[in-house]
Design a protein around this motif. Structure first.
Motif, PDB file in Angstrom:
ATOM      1  N   GLY A 132       7.646   4.482   3.247  1.00  0.00           N
ATOM      2  CA  GLY A 132       6.855   4.334   4.467  1.00  0.00           C
ATOM      3  C   GLY A 132       7.124   5.436   5.468  1.00  0.00           C
ATOM      4  O   GLY A 132       6.204   5.951   6.106  1.00  0.00           O
ATOM      5  N   ALA A 133       8.376   5.817   5.612  1.00  0.00           N
ATOM      6  CA  ALA A 133       8.731   6.890   6.547  1.00  0.00           C
ATOM      7  C   ALA A 133       8.102   8.206   6.114  1.00  0.00           C
ATOM      8  O   ALA A 133       7.632   8.981   6.953  1.00  0.00           O
ATOM      9  N   ARG A 134       8.076   8.443   4.831  1.00  0.00           N
ATOM     10  CA  ARG A 134       7.449   9.678   4.331  1.00  0.00           C
ATOM     11  C   ARG A 134       5.947   9.672   4.635  1.00  0.00           C
ATOM     12  O   ARG A 134       5.397  10.664   5.073  1.00  0.00           O
ATOM     13  N   ASN A 163      19.388  -5.926  -5.485  1.00  0.00           N
ATOM     14  CA  ASN A 163      17.993  -5.626  -5.786  1.00  0.00           C
ATOM     15  C   ASN A 163      17.129  -5.676  -4.524  1.00  0.00           C
ATOM     16  O   ASN A 163      16.347  -4.771  -4.251  1.00  0.00           O
ATOM     17  N   ARG A 164      17.270  -6.747  -3.755  1.00  0.00           N
ATOM     18  CA  ARG A 164      16.461  -6.889  -2.541  1.00  0.00           C
ATOM     19  C   ARG A 164      16.779  -5.774  -1.546  1.00  0.00           C
ATOM     20  O   ARG A 164      15.888  -5.209  -0.921  1.00  0.00           O
ATOM     21  N   PHE A 165      18.067  -5.467  -1.380  1.00  0.00           N
ATOM     22  CA  PHE A 165      18.476  -4.415  -0.458  1.00  0.00           C
ATOM     23  C   PHE A 165      17.880  -3.062  -0.863  1.00  0.00           C
ATOM     24  O   PHE A 165      17.276  -2.368  -0.042  1.00  0.00           O
ATOM     25  N   VAL A 166      18.042  -2.691  -2.127  1.00  0.00           N
ATOM     26  CA  VAL A 166      17.543  -1.402  -2.600  1.00  0.00           C
ATOM     27  C   VAL A 166      16.023  -1.350  -2.484  1.00  0.00           C
ATOM     28  O   VAL A 166      15.458  -0.331  -2.064  1.00  0.00           O
ATOM     29  N   THR A 167      15.350  -2.430  -2.817  1.00  0.00           N
ATOM     30  CA  THR A 167      13.891  -2.470  -2.703  1.00  0.00           C
ATOM     31  C   THR A 167      13.462  -2.262  -1.257  1.00  0.00           C
ATOM     32  O   THR A 167      12.550  -1.477  -0.968  1.00  0.00           O
ATOM     33  N   ARG A 168      14.133  -2.932  -0.322  1.00  0.00           N
ATOM     34  CA  ARG A 168      13.793  -2.799   1.091  1.00  0.00           C
ATOM     35  C   ARG A 168      14.026  -1.370   1.583  1.00  0.00           C
ATOM     36  O   ARG A 168      13.184  -0.786   2.278  1.00  0.00           O
ATOM     37  N   VAL A 169      15.149  -0.784   1.186  1.00  0.00           N
ATOM     38  CA  VAL A 169      15.464   0.583   1.612  1.00  0.00           C
ATOM     39  C   VAL A 169      14.455   1.578   1.033  1.00  0.00           C
ATOM     40  O   VAL A 169      13.987   2.487   1.727  1.00  0.00           O
ATOM     41  N   LEU A 170      14.090   1.401  -0.232  1.00  0.00           N
ATOM     42  CA  LEU A 170      13.116   2.305  -0.844  1.00  0.00           C
ATOM     43  C   LEU A 170      11.738   2.161  -0.195  1.00  0.00           C
ATOM     44  O   LEU A 170      11.053   3.159   0.032  1.00  0.00           O
ATOM     45  N   ARG A 171      11.327   0.933   0.106  1.00  0.00           N
ATOM     46  CA  ARG A 171      10.048   0.739   0.799  1.00  0.00           C
ATOM     47  C   ARG A 171      10.056   1.451   2.154  1.00  0.00           C
ATOM     48  O   ARG A 171       9.075   2.080   2.552  1.00  0.00           O
ATOM     49  N   SER A 172      11.169   1.333   2.846  1.00  0.00           N
ATOM     50  CA  SER A 172      11.294   1.980   4.146  1.00  0.00           C
ATOM     51  C   SER A 172      11.210   3.502   4.012  1.00  0.00           C
ATOM     52  O   SER A 172      10.538   4.167   4.807  1.00  0.00           O
ATOM     53  N   ALA A 173      11.877   4.049   3.006  1.00  0.00           N
ATOM     54  CA  ALA A 173      11.862   5.498   2.793  1.00  0.00           C
ATOM     55  C   ALA A 173      10.449   5.986   2.455  1.00  0.00           C
ATOM     56  O   ALA A 173       9.992   7.011   2.980  1.00  0.00           O
ATOM     57  N   ASP A 225       4.469   7.957   7.024  1.00  0.00           N
ATOM     58  CA  ASP A 225       4.311   8.080   8.472  1.00  0.00           C
ATOM     59  C   ASP A 225       4.514   9.516   8.935  1.00  0.00           C
ATOM     60  O   ASP A 225       3.801   9.991   9.823  1.00  0.00           O
ATOM     61  N   ALA A 226       5.468  10.209   8.343  1.00  0.00           N
ATOM     62  CA  ALA A 226       5.714  11.607   8.703  1.00  0.00           C
ATOM     63  C   ALA A 226       4.503  12.469   8.346  1.00  0.00           C
ATOM     64  O   ALA A 226       4.141  13.388   9.094  1.00  0.00           O
ATOM     65  N   GLU A 227       3.872  12.178   7.226  1.00  0.00           N
ATOM     66  CA  GLU A 227       2.686  12.937   6.818  1.00  0.00           C
ATOM     67  C   GLU A 227       1.527  12.672   7.782  1.00  0.00           C
ATOM     68  O   GLU A 227       0.795  13.586   8.158  1.00  0.00           O
ATOM     69  N   ILE A 228       1.357  11.437   8.192  1.00  0.00           N
ATOM     70  CA  ILE A 228       0.304  11.111   9.160  1.00  0.00           C
ATOM     71  C   ILE A 228       0.568  11.835  10.471  1.00  0.00           C
ATOM     72  O   ILE A 228      -0.344  12.417  11.062  1.00  0.00           O
ATOM     73  N   THR A 229       1.810  11.816  10.929  1.00  0.00           N
ATOM     74  CA  THR A 229       2.171  12.517  12.164  1.00  0.00           C
ATOM     75  C   THR A 229       1.900  14.006  12.039  1.00  0.00           C
ATOM     76  O   THR A 229       1.360  14.627  12.967  1.00  0.00           O
ATOM     77  N   ARG A 230       2.254  14.593  10.908  1.00  0.00           N
ATOM     78  CA  ARG A 230       2.014  16.024  10.698  1.00  0.00           C
ATOM     79  C   ARG A 230       0.525  16.327  10.780  1.00  0.00           C
ATOM     80  O   ARG A 230       0.108  17.284  11.436  1.00  0.00           O
ATOM     81  N   ARG A 231      -0.285  15.495  10.147  1.00  0.00           N
ATOM     82  CA  ARG A 231      -1.735  15.719  10.169  1.00  0.00           C
ATOM     83  C   ARG A 231      -2.307  15.574  11.574  1.00  0.00           C
ATOM     84  O   ARG A 231      -3.173  16.344  11.984  1.00  0.00           O
ATOM     85  N   LEU A 232      -1.831  14.579  12.306  1.00  0.00           N
ATOM     86  CA  LEU A 232      -2.302  14.415  13.685  1.00  0.00           C
ATOM     87  C   LEU A 232      -1.870  15.594  14.553  1.00  0.00           C
ATOM     88  O   LEU A 232      -2.647  16.075  15.386  1.00  0.00           O
ATOM     89  N   ASN A 233      -0.643  16.055  14.368  1.00  0.00           N
ATOM     90  CA  ASN A 233      -0.180  17.221  15.124  1.00  0.00           C
ATOM     91  C   ASN A 233      -1.039  18.440  14.815  1.00  0.00           C
ATOM     92  O   ASN A 233      -1.389  19.202  15.723  1.00  0.00           O
ATOM     93  N   ASP A 234      -1.373  18.624  13.545  1.00  0.00           N
ATOM     94  CA  ASP A 234      -2.256  19.733  13.171  1.00  0.00           C
ATOM     95  C   ASP A 234      -3.614  19.593  13.837  1.00  0.00           C
ATOM     96  O   ASP A 234      -4.169  20.553  14.364  1.00  0.00           O
ATOM     97  N   LEU A 235      -4.146  18.387  13.811  1.00  0.00           N
ATOM     98  CA  LEU A 235      -5.453  18.135  14.397  1.00  0.00           C
ATOM     99  C   LEU A 235      -5.457  18.420  15.897  1.00  0.00           C
ATOM    100  O   LEU A 235      -6.316  19.129  16.401  1.00  0.00           O
ATOM    101  N   PHE A 236      -4.463  17.881  16.603  1.00  0.00           N
ATOM    102  CA  PHE A 236      -4.458  18.017  18.056  1.00  0.00           C
ATOM    103  C   PHE A 236      -3.914  19.358  18.537  1.00  0.00           C
ATOM    104  O   PHE A 236      -3.912  19.625  19.738  1.00  0.00           O
ATOM    105  N   SER A 237      -3.478  20.199  17.622  1.00  0.00           N
ATOM    106  CA  SER A 237      -3.074  21.548  18.038  1.00  0.00           C
ATOM    107  C   SER A 237      -4.306  22.438  18.235  1.00  0.00           C
ATOM    108  O   SER A 237      -4.199  23.524  18.786  1.00  0.00           O
ATOM    109  N   ASP A 238      -5.468  21.950  17.801  1.00  0.00           N
ATOM    110  CA  ASP A 238      -6.722  22.665  18.025  1.00  0.00           C
ATOM    111  C   ASP A 238      -7.089  22.510  19.507  1.00  0.00           C
ATOM    112  O   ASP A 238      -7.294  21.388  19.989  1.00  0.00           O
TER     113      ASP A 238
END
Length: 85
Positions: free
Chosen positions: A42-44, A30-40, A46-59
């Protein structure tokens, strides 16, 4: 934090790998799966934030403004070149 139970179906080899990984980390499944899912999740996020920043700074105008601001901050900084350790 309140926990809620859910049931999922996994291929046998995946469940075996999950159990092995959890055991190696001295965690419950349970703890392992919970930790892995939280990480996944969070990564999603973070990827969305990075995409938005890349869009912003491409101007080109925003990029130029940011570079100008960074240069001004560099110029206002302290010269540490003569510091001795």
């Amino acid at each position: 934090m309140a926990l809620r139970k859910t049931a999922i179906a996994l291929p046998a080899e995946l469940l075996t790998a999950v159990d092995r990984a959890a055991r190696e980390r001295h965690e419950s499944r349970n703890r392992f799966v919970t930790r892995v899912l939280r990480s996944a999740v969070g990564a999603r996020r973070d990827a969305e934030i990075t995409r938005r920043l890349n869009d912003l700074f491409s101007d080109p105008q925003i990029d130029a403004d940011q570079r100008r601001g960074a240069s001004e901050l560099d110029g206002a900084g302290t010269d540490w070149s003569d510091e001795r350790w």
